[in-house]
Design a protein around this motif. Structure first.
Motif, PDB file in Angstrom:
ATOM      1  N   ARG A 142       0.762  -1.257  -0.156  1.00 21.38           N
ATOM      2  CA  ARG A 142       0.079   0.049  -0.074  1.00 21.38           C
ATOM      3  C   ARG A 142       0.837   1.316  -0.026  1.00 21.38           C
ATOM      4  O   ARG A 142       0.375   2.522  -0.107  1.00 21.38           O
ATOM      5  CB  ARG A 142      -0.880   0.062   1.235  1.00 21.38           C
ATOM      6  N   PHE A 143       2.257   1.201   0.474  1.00 14.95           N
ATOM      7  CA  PHE A 143       3.027   2.505   0.287  1.00 14.95           C
ATOM      8  C   PHE A 143       3.516   2.560  -0.698  1.00 14.95           C
ATOM      9  O   PHE A 143       4.502   1.694  -1.429  1.00 14.95           O
ATOM     10  CB  PHE A 143       3.921   2.057   1.614  1.00 14.95           C
ATOM     11  N   THR A 144       3.347   3.781  -1.587  1.00 16.22           N
ATOM     12  CA  THR A 144       3.897   4.071  -2.753  1.00 16.22           C
ATOM     13  C   THR A 144       5.095   4.624  -2.473  1.00 16.22           C
ATOM     14  O   THR A 144       5.106   6.203  -2.094  1.00 16.22           O
ATOM     15  CB  THR A 144       2.779   4.841  -3.911  1.00 16.22           C
ATOM     16  N   LYS A 145       6.432   4.456  -2.787  1.00 18.00           N
ATOM     17  CA  LYS A 145       7.597   5.150  -2.332  1.00 18.00           C
ATOM     18  C   LYS A 145       8.017   5.918  -3.517  1.00 18.00           C
ATOM     19  O   LYS A 145       7.811   5.577  -4.770  1.00 18.00           O
ATOM     20  CB  LYS A 145       8.738   4.047  -2.054  1.00 18.00           C
ATOM     21  N   ASP A 146       8.488   7.223  -3.274  1.00 15.83           N
ATOM     22  CA  ASP A 146       9.251   8.011  -4.413  1.00 15.83           C
ATOM     23  C   ASP A 146      10.626   7.530  -4.569  1.00 15.83           C
ATOM     24  O   ASP A 146      11.344   7.433  -3.671  1.00 15.83           O
ATOM     25  CB  ASP A 146       9.084   9.550  -3.791  1.00 15.83           C
ATOM     26  N   PRO A 147      10.953   7.136  -5.736  1.00 12.83           N
ATOM     27  CA  PRO A 147      12.188   6.379  -6.012  1.00 12.83           C
ATOM     28  C   PRO A 147      13.575   7.546  -5.970  1.00 12.83           C
ATOM     29  O   PRO A 147      14.607   7.464  -5.686  1.00 12.83           O
ATOM     30  CB  PRO A 147      12.198   6.050  -7.333  1.00 12.83           C
ATOM     31  N   ASN A 148      13.047   8.786  -6.061  1.00 11.60           N
ATOM     32  CA  ASN A 148      14.128   9.746  -5.970  1.00 11.60           C
ATOM     33  C   ASN A 148      14.257  10.407  -4.591  1.00 11.60           C
ATOM     34  O   ASN A 148      13.628  11.674  -4.339  1.00 11.60           O
ATOM     35  CB  ASN A 148      13.700  10.880  -7.097  1.00 11.60           C
ATOM     36  N   ILE A 149      14.732   9.833  -3.476  1.00 14.98           N
ATOM     37  CA  ILE A 149      14.712  10.262  -2.220  1.00 14.98           C
ATOM     38  C   ILE A 149      15.815  11.440  -2.174  1.00 14.98           C
ATOM     39  O   ILE A 149      17.119  11.280  -2.747  1.00 14.98           O
ATOM     40  CB  ILE A 149      15.200   9.120  -1.383  1.00 14.98           C
ATOM     41  N   ILE A 150      15.694  12.549  -1.717  1.00 14.96           N
ATOM     42  CA  ILE A 150      16.345  13.750  -1.870  1.00 14.96           C
ATOM     43  C   ILE A 150      16.927  14.035  -0.429  1.00 14.96           C
ATOM     44  O   ILE A 150      16.631  13.351   0.532  1.00 14.96           O
ATOM     45  CB  ILE A 150      15.713  15.079  -2.440  1.00 14.96           C
ATOM     46  N   ARG A 151      17.697  14.873  -0.335  1.00 13.53           N
ATOM     47  CA  ARG A 151      18.492  15.232   0.988  1.00 13.53           C
ATOM     48  C   ARG A 151      17.467  15.648   2.201  1.00 13.53           C
ATOM     49  O   ARG A 151      17.855  15.847   3.276  1.00 13.53           O
ATOM     50  CB  ARG A 151      19.712  16.360   0.769  1.00 13.53           C
TER      51      ARG A 151
ATOM     52  N   GLY B 180      15.074  14.128   3.120  1.00 16.03           N
ATOM     53  CA  GLY B 180      14.525  13.036   3.579  1.00 16.03           C
ATOM     54  C   GLY B 180      13.263  12.520   3.353  1.00 16.03           C
ATOM     55  O   GLY B 180      12.599  11.716   3.903  1.00 16.03           O
ATOM     56  N   TYR B 181      12.574  13.249   2.459  1.00 16.09           N
ATOM     57  CA  TYR B 181      11.537  13.013   1.860  1.00 16.09           C
ATOM     58  C   TYR B 181      11.451  11.571   1.317  1.00 16.09           C
ATOM     59  O   TYR B 181      12.105  11.426   0.256  1.00 16.09           O
ATOM     60  CB  TYR B 181      10.792  13.965   0.811  1.00 16.09           C
ATOM     61  N   VAL B 182      10.366  10.777   1.580  1.00 19.98           N
ATOM     62  CA  VAL B 182      10.259   9.460   1.066  1.00 19.98           C
ATOM     63  C   VAL B 182       9.005   9.074   0.437  1.00 19.98           C
ATOM     64  O   VAL B 182       8.699   7.694  -0.056  1.00 19.98           O
ATOM     65  CB  VAL B 182      10.819   8.299   2.058  1.00 19.98           C
ATOM     66  N   GLY B 183       7.773   9.862   0.431  1.00 24.92           N
ATOM     67  CA  GLY B 183       6.673   9.404  -0.087  1.00 24.92           C
ATOM     68  C   GLY B 183       5.332   9.969   0.774  1.00 24.92           C
ATOM     69  O   GLY B 183       5.626  10.828   1.633  1.00 24.92           O
ATOM     70  N   ASP B 184       4.183   9.477   0.564  1.00 27.02           N
ATOM     71  CA  ASP B 184       3.109  10.018   1.337  1.00 27.02           C
ATOM     72  C   ASP B 184       2.072   8.909   1.710  1.00 27.02           C
ATOM     73  O   ASP B 184       2.107   7.926   1.100  1.00 27.02           O
ATOM     74  CB  ASP B 184       2.263  10.741   0.484  1.00 27.02           C
ATOM     75  N   ILE B 185       1.590   9.376   2.870  1.00 27.75           N
ATOM     76  CA  ILE B 185       0.483   8.171   3.438  1.00 27.75           C
ATOM     77  C   ILE B 185      -0.826   9.157   4.086  1.00 27.75           C
ATOM     78  O   ILE B 185      -0.403   9.913   4.809  1.00 27.75           O
ATOM     79  CB  ILE B 185       1.086   7.228   4.545  1.00 27.75           C
ATOM     80  N   ASP B 186      -1.853   8.926   3.453  1.00 30.91           N
ATOM     81  CA  ASP B 186      -3.141   9.485   3.954  1.00 30.91           C
ATOM     82  C   ASP B 186      -3.076  10.963   4.040  1.00 30.91           C
ATOM     83  O   ASP B 186      -3.057  11.615   5.068  1.00 30.91           O
ATOM     84  CB  ASP B 186      -3.402   8.853   5.149  1.00 30.91           C
ATOM     85  N   GLY B 187      -2.360  11.656   3.052  1.00 25.46           N
ATOM     86  CA  GLY B 187      -2.050  12.944   2.880  1.00 25.46           C
ATOM     87  C   GLY B 187      -0.804  13.517   3.984  1.00 25.46           C
ATOM     88  O   GLY B 187      -0.704  14.731   3.937  1.00 25.46           O
ATOM     89  N   MET B 188      -0.311  12.596   4.486  1.00 22.51           N
ATOM     90  CA  MET B 188       1.016  13.086   5.368  1.00 22.51           C
ATOM     91  C   MET B 188       2.175  12.842   4.610  1.00 22.51           C
ATOM     92  O   MET B 188       2.328  11.820   3.926  1.00 22.51           O
ATOM     93  CB  MET B 188       0.941  12.443   6.479  1.00 22.51           C
ATOM     94  N   THR B 189       3.151  13.683   4.600  1.00 24.17           N
ATOM     95  CA  THR B 189       4.331  13.536   3.970  1.00 24.17           C
ATOM     96  C   THR B 189       5.202  12.875   4.881  1.00 24.17           C
ATOM     97  O   THR B 189       5.511  13.146   5.945  1.00 24.17           O
ATOM     98  CB  THR B 189       5.153  15.032   3.535  1.00 24.17           C
ATOM     99  N   VAL B 190       5.756  11.872   4.370  1.00 31.48           N
ATOM    100  CA  VAL B 190       6.547  10.816   5.271  1.00 31.48           C
ATOM    101  C   VAL B 190       8.108  11.239   4.803  1.00 31.48           C
ATOM    102  O   VAL B 190       8.587  11.042   3.717  1.00 31.48           O
ATOM    103  CB  VAL B 190       6.272   9.563   4.826  1.00 31.48           C
ATOM    104  N   TYR B 191       8.730  11.412   6.022  1.00 33.03           N
ATOM    105  CA  TYR B 191      10.286  11.833   5.953  1.00 33.03           C
ATOM    106  C   TYR B 191      10.953  10.657   6.765  1.00 33.03           C
ATOM    107  O   TYR B 191      10.419  10.194   7.658  1.00 33.03           O
ATOM    108  CB  TYR B 191      10.492  13.204   6.644  1.00 33.03           C
TER     109      TYR B 191
END
Length: 276
Positions: free
Chosen positions: A185-194, A196-207
């Protein structure tokens, strides 16, 4: 005399940079009052207005007397001061085909930012007890099957507290992010930048951050919330280059002052999680 004494020293033109953590907590706070600070010890008074009462209108009786608004005031104090102070010997600078001072400034800047990041991470203590999941006595041990759902539950807490849907965040340690990657269910962003952003869950930006507070590798304090919850103000107060009196060297010293205040604790939630 050994022939080894005649082997020349070769100075590399490349700096070997230190390994660095992602610094993310500065991305999840607001800096609305930063322009109002004047240096260490200064304070910023922040006013908050209470709710306005909505009444039923009667065209005969009219409306009642004006409501006197409730106002609360919180104080953001610039009570933190951190410095760096390093030197480069003239001999070293002459032998090295690289600007060691510039490299030192880069390392010092990161060091200061890392201190601020850890300072902001410590604001998990401001969260109201009813907005927590697990605690030091009974931490939750997430698995690959439950890690995603636990973050959803933090989001539900924010929903129930009328926290705005935009600018929500959650900061997880690397091992927790690893559990999320095992959930379809977790869709990750392949372009992890400095950042620390790594994706989104339920409207929350995941770091993802290695600065998530923990006790001896256990009881990680995973903070989720809204950017308006914590106000941060900081500035580099002074940077000076000088020649130390007793050395033949160039030196640079710098001072950074900062402070933060939890303005809306109801907009923060915390999960206390143990690494399985």
């Amino acid at each position: 005399m050994s022939v080894q004494n005649f082997i020349p020293t070769i100075w590399s033109a490349r700096l070997n940079e230190s390994l660095k953590k992602n610094l993310v907590y500065g991305n999840v706070v607001n800096t609305d009052y930063e322009g109002e600070i004047k240096g260490q010890g200064s304070t910023v008074k922040i006013n908050s207005i209470g709710a306005v009462t909505i009444g039923n209108y009667d065209k005969v009786a009219g409306i009642g007397n004006p409501q006197e608004l409730d106002a609360t005031q919180k104080t953001l104090v610039i009570d933190q001061a951190k410095y760096f102070n390093f030197q480069v010997d003239d001999v070293d600078a002459a032998q090295a085909n690289v600007n060691l001072l510039d490299g030192g400034i880069v390392e010092a800047s990161y060091g200061l930012a890392n201190v601020v990041d850890q300072y902001l991470a410590g604001f998990y203590t401001e969260v109201k007890a009813e907005n927590t999941m697990g605690n030091d006595a009974t931490p939750i041990t997430p698995t690959k099957d439950t890690a995603y759902d636990l973050l959803i539950d933090l989001g539900v807490m924010m929903d129930e507290n009328n926290v705005p849907e935009t600018e929500r965040f959650v900061v997880v340690p690397a091992w927790y992010y690893g559990l999320l990657l095992k959930d379809a269910r977790f869709t990750k962003d392949p372009n992890i930048i400095r950042t620390g952003y790594v994706g989104d869950i339920d409207g929350m930006t995941v770091y993802k951050s290695n600065n998530v507070p923990n006790t001896g590798g256990a009881k990680y304090k995973i903070i989720a919330g809204h950017k308006s919850a914590i106000s941060f103000a900081g500035q580099v107060d002074s940077v000076e280059a000088f020649r130390p009196e007793k050395q033949f060297s160039d030196a640079i010293k710098g001072l950074q002052v900062f402070g933060a205040k939890c303005i809306k604790p109801e907009a923060l939630t915390v999960l206390t999680a143990n690494k399985s």
